[in-house]
Design a protein around this motif. Structure first.
Motif, PDB file in Angstrom:
ATOM      1  N   THR A 193      11.398  12.022   2.175  1.00  0.00           N
ATOM      2  CA  THR A 193      12.765  12.339   2.230  1.00  0.00           C
ATOM      3  C   THR A 193      13.907  11.732   1.455  1.00  0.00           C
ATOM      4  OG1 THR A 193      12.649  13.178   4.536  1.00  0.00           O
ATOM      5  CG2 THR A 193      14.802  12.741   3.690  1.00  0.00           C
ATOM      6  N   HIS A 194      14.668  12.380   0.653  1.00  0.00           N
ATOM      7  CA  HIS A 194      15.525  11.959  -0.549  1.00  0.00           C
ATOM      8  C   HIS A 194      16.661  11.606   0.075  1.00  0.00           C
ATOM      9  CE1 HIS A 194      18.035  12.597  -4.147  1.00  0.00           C
ATOM     10  NE2 HIS A 194      17.883  11.286  -4.144  1.00  0.00           N
ATOM     11  N   VAL A 195      17.224  10.107   0.171  1.00  0.00           N
ATOM     12  CA  VAL A 195      18.752   9.856   0.160  1.00  0.00           C
ATOM     13  C   VAL A 195      19.262   9.319  -0.923  1.00  0.00           C
ATOM     14  CG1 VAL A 195      19.830   8.058   1.618  1.00  0.00           C
ATOM     15  CG2 VAL A 195      17.500   8.904   2.546  1.00  0.00           C
ATOM     16  N   ALA A 196      20.480  10.258  -1.405  1.00  0.00           N
ATOM     17  CA  ALA A 196      21.039  10.056  -2.592  1.00  0.00           C
ATOM     18  C   ALA A 196      22.264   9.177  -2.459  1.00  0.00           C
ATOM     19  CB  ALA A 196      21.452  11.462  -3.073  1.00  0.00           C
ATOM     20  N   TYR A 197      22.359   8.245  -3.368  1.00  0.00           N
ATOM     21  CA  TYR A 197      23.576   7.247  -3.132  1.00  0.00           C
ATOM     22  C   TYR A 197      24.377   7.502  -4.578  1.00  0.00           C
ATOM     23  CZ  TYR A 197      21.371   4.506   0.659  1.00  0.00           C
ATOM     24  OH  TYR A 197      21.076   4.195   1.895  1.00  0.00           O
ATOM     25  N   LYS A 198      25.862   6.967  -4.367  1.00  0.00           N
ATOM     26  CA  LYS A 198      26.510   7.161  -5.709  1.00  0.00           C
ATOM     27  C   LYS A 198      26.426   5.976  -6.364  1.00  0.00           C
ATOM     28  CE  LYS A 198      29.904  10.155  -3.167  1.00  0.00           C
ATOM     29  NZ  LYS A 198      31.411  10.251  -2.785  1.00  0.00           N
ATOM     30  N   GLY A 199      25.204   5.898  -7.251  1.00  0.00           N
ATOM     31  CA  GLY A 199      24.944   4.744  -8.189  1.00  0.00           C
ATOM     32  C   GLY A 199      23.660   3.833  -7.753  1.00  0.00           C
ATOM     33  N   GLY A 200      23.261   3.292  -8.621  1.00  0.00           N
ATOM     34  CA  GLY A 200      21.981   2.357  -8.231  1.00  0.00           C
ATOM     35  C   GLY A 200      22.429   0.980  -7.345  1.00  0.00           C
ATOM     36  N   GLY A 201      23.527   0.614  -7.591  1.00  0.00           N
ATOM     37  CA  GLY A 201      24.138  -0.693  -6.711  1.00  0.00           C
ATOM     38  C   GLY A 201      24.054  -0.359  -5.282  1.00  0.00           C
ATOM     39  N   PRO A 202      24.714   0.655  -4.938  1.00  0.00           N
ATOM     40  CA  PRO A 202      24.851   0.899  -3.469  1.00  0.00           C
ATOM     41  C   PRO A 202      23.331   1.068  -2.993  1.00  0.00           C
ATOM     42  CG  PRO A 202      26.368   2.088  -4.434  1.00  0.00           C
ATOM     43  CD  PRO A 202      25.591   1.597  -5.496  1.00  0.00           C
ATOM     44  N   ALA A 203      22.355   1.709  -3.628  1.00  0.00           N
ATOM     45  CA  ALA A 203      21.218   2.147  -3.260  1.00  0.00           C
ATOM     46  C   ALA A 203      20.374   0.728  -3.252  1.00  0.00           C
ATOM     47  CB  ALA A 203      20.358   2.979  -4.324  1.00  0.00           C
ATOM     48  N   LEU A 204      20.524  -0.086  -4.164  1.00  0.00           N
ATOM     49  CA  LEU A 204      19.756  -1.527  -4.012  1.00  0.00           C
ATOM     50  C   LEU A 204      20.311  -2.223  -2.818  1.00  0.00           C
ATOM     51  CD1 LEU A 204      19.844  -2.602  -7.504  1.00  0.00           C
ATOM     52  CD2 LEU A 204      17.672  -2.248  -6.120  1.00  0.00           C
ATOM     53  N   THR A 205      21.414  -1.966  -2.299  1.00  0.00           N
ATOM     54  CA  THR A 205      22.250  -2.956  -1.304  1.00  0.00           C
ATOM     55  C   THR A 205      21.684  -2.241  -0.131  1.00  0.00           C
ATOM     56  OG1 THR A 205      24.250  -3.134  -2.761  1.00  0.00           O
ATOM     57  CG2 THR A 205      24.406  -3.290   0.081  1.00  0.00           C
ATOM     58  N   ASP A 206      21.492  -0.985  -0.159  1.00  0.00           N
ATOM     59  CA  ASP A 206      21.043  -0.588   1.191  1.00  0.00           C
ATOM     60  C   ASP A 206      19.444  -0.889   1.539  1.00  0.00           C
ATOM     61  OD1 ASP A 206      23.284   0.157   2.536  1.00  0.00           O
ATOM     62  OD2 ASP A 206      22.743   2.398   2.676  1.00  0.00           O
ATOM     63  N   VAL A 207      18.597  -0.715   0.615  1.00  0.00           N
ATOM     64  CA  VAL A 207      17.304  -1.125   0.512  1.00  0.00           C
ATOM     65  C   VAL A 207      16.953  -2.697   1.021  1.00  0.00           C
ATOM     66  CG1 VAL A 207      15.005  -1.313  -0.770  1.00  0.00           C
ATOM     67  CG2 VAL A 207      16.782   0.663  -1.017  1.00  0.00           C
ATOM     68  N   MET A 208      17.755  -3.481   0.189  1.00  0.00           N
ATOM     69  CA  MET A 208      17.801  -4.710   0.672  1.00  0.00           C
ATOM     70  C   MET A 208      18.036  -4.994   2.256  1.00  0.00           C
ATOM     71  SD  MET A 208      18.965  -7.104  -2.725  1.00  0.00           S
ATOM     72  CE  MET A 208      20.482  -6.095  -3.291  1.00  0.00           C
TER      73      MET A 208
END
Length: 336
Positions: A193-208
Motif C-alpha cells: 500500500t502506497h503512502v504518499a508524502y509531500k516530499g522525501g524529507g517528511p517520508a524519511l521522518t515518518d519511516v524513522m
C-alpha cells in the motif's frame, strides 16, 4: 549583377551554369557571415535547475557550475525553476532561444513525466535536445530498524503473506520513489500500500519514527541516517553495489534479477541548438564531473559519475521513458 552568359554554354545547361564571379561572391559572403558570429559563449550561460534550492539536484548543479564556468570562460548562473516534477523548468527551457545560452539540469522525472502526464506543455523528445548524462544515483530500500524486516526476502515474504497490509512511503504520487516501489512489487509479485508524502524529507521522518515501515529513499538524503543507525538499509537499486554502502546488496542480488532503478541528472538544451555547441557542452561537462575534486564530492553523495555524449543520453532517456510508461500503465498511475 547581370553577368553575360558565355556563348559556348548550351541552353540545356543554363540552369546549372554559375559564373565563377558569383561562386566567389557567395563564398565571400559566407565567410563574412561566419566571421561575424561571435564565438560561443560570448556572455553568461543560464543553467535552469528544475528543482528548488537545497535538494539533491540543486546540490549537483552547485558542485559543477563553478568548474563549468571556468572551462567556458563565462559565468554559469543557476536559475531554480521548480514545480510539477520538473515540468515547469522543462517548459521554460523548451521555449527558450536555441542559442546555447539557456541549458537545463534535469532529473529522473524528465523520463517519468511523459509516462505520467498526458497534458505536458511541451514534447520531451521533440523540444529538448540531450547533452550529457552527468551522474546516476541508486535509490536504497530502507526500513525502520524496529520493523521485523531485515532483508528484501523478509519484505517479499511478509508482503505475500499479508497482501496490501505492508505500507511503503514515497515523496509523492508519481515520484521516482513511488515508481521504484511499484516496479519492485510487480517483479516480486506482491501488493503493498502506497503512502504518499509531500516530499522525501517528511517520508524519511515518518519511516524513522516507525509510522511507515519501508521506503525506496534517495541514497544521498538517507545515507547519514543509515550511517547513524536511524534507518536500516536493505538493498540498493542499482546494477552494482554502491561504493558508499558496499556491504549492502543490490535488489537484483537479493532475488529480483534484472531490477535496476536510478535517480539521475542530465543536461539538456532547447531543440535546434547548434550541434557544435551541444557537443562542446558535453565535452566540458564530462571533464567537469571527472575532475578529481568534483568526482570526490559527487561520489560522496552516492553518485556514479558518467559524463556521457549527447547520443548516449538520448538512448538512455528513451529507454527510461519506455520503462516507466509500462510501469505507469500497468499500475494506472497518472498525474493529470
Amino acid at each position: 549583377m547581370n553577368p553575360t552568359i558565355p556563348p559556348h554554354i548550351p541552353k540545356a545547361r543554363l540552369r546549372t551554369w554559375i559564373p565563377a564571379a558569383l561562386i566567389g561572391a557567395a563564398f565571400g559572403l559566407a565567410a563574412l557571415s561566419a566571421a561575424a558570429q561571435p564565438a560561443w559563449p560570448a556572455k553568461p550561460v543560464r543553467m535552469v535547475v528544475t528543482y528548488p534550492p537545497g535538494g539533491t539536484v540543486d546540490a549537483v548543479a552547485r558542485v559543477i557550475a563553478p568548474k563549468l564556468s571556468a572551462r567556458l570562460g563565462q559565468p554559469v548562473v543557476i536559475d531554480n525553476r521548480a514545480g510539477a516534477g520538473g515540468a515547469i523548468g522543462g517548459d521554460l527551457v523548451a521555449k527558450s532561444a536555441a542559442d546555447g545560452y539557456t541549458i537545463m539540469l534535469d532529473a529522473s522525472n524528465h523520463a517519468q513525466n511523459p509516462a505520467l502526464r498526458s497534458k505536458m506543455p511541451f514534447d520531451t523528445l521533440r523540444d529538448l535536445a540531450p547533452v550529457s548524462l552527468l551522474v546516476r544515483v541508486p535509490n536504497v530500500l530502507v526500513a525502520n530498524p524496529a520493523a521485523p524486516i531485515a532483508s528484501v526476502k523478509d519484505l517479499v515474504a511478509q508482503a505475500k503473506a499479508r497482501p496490501e497490509q505492508i505500507n511503503y512511503a514515497s515523496s509523492g504520487n508519481g515520484s521516482a520513489q513511488h515508481l521504484a516501489a511499484e516496479l519492485f512489487s510487480a517483479m516480486a509479485g506482491v501488493r503493498m500500500t502506497h503512502v504518499a508524502y509531500k516530499g522525501g524529507g517528511p517520508a524519511l521522518t515518518d519511516v524513522m519514527a516507525g509510522q511507515v515501515p519501508v521506503f525506496f529513499a534517495s541514497l544521498a538524503s538517507s545515507l547519514p541516517y543509515i550511517q547513524s543507525g536511524k534507518l536500516r538499509a536493505l538493498a540498493v537499486t542499482g546494477k552494482a553495489r554502491a561504493p558508499v554502502l558496499s556491504q549492502i546488496p543490490t535488489v537484483a542480488e537479493s532475488g529480483l534479477a534484472g531490477y535496476e532503478v536510478y535517480e539521475w541528472n542530465g543536461v539538456f538544451v532547447p531543440a535546434g541548438t547548434p550541434a557544435p555547441i551541444a557537443d562542446r557542452l558535453a565535452r566540458e561537462l564530462a571533464a567537469v564531473v571527472r575532475d578529481p575534486e568534483v568526482r570526490t564530492r559527487l561520489e560522496g553523495m552516492g553518485a556514479e559519475v558518467i559524463g556521457s555524449t549527447p547520443a548516449e543520453l538520448d538512448a538512455f532517456r528513451k529507454a527510461e521513458i519506455a520503462k516507466w510508461t509500462q510501469v505507469a500503465k500497468s499500475n494506472r498511475i497518472e498525474l493529470d
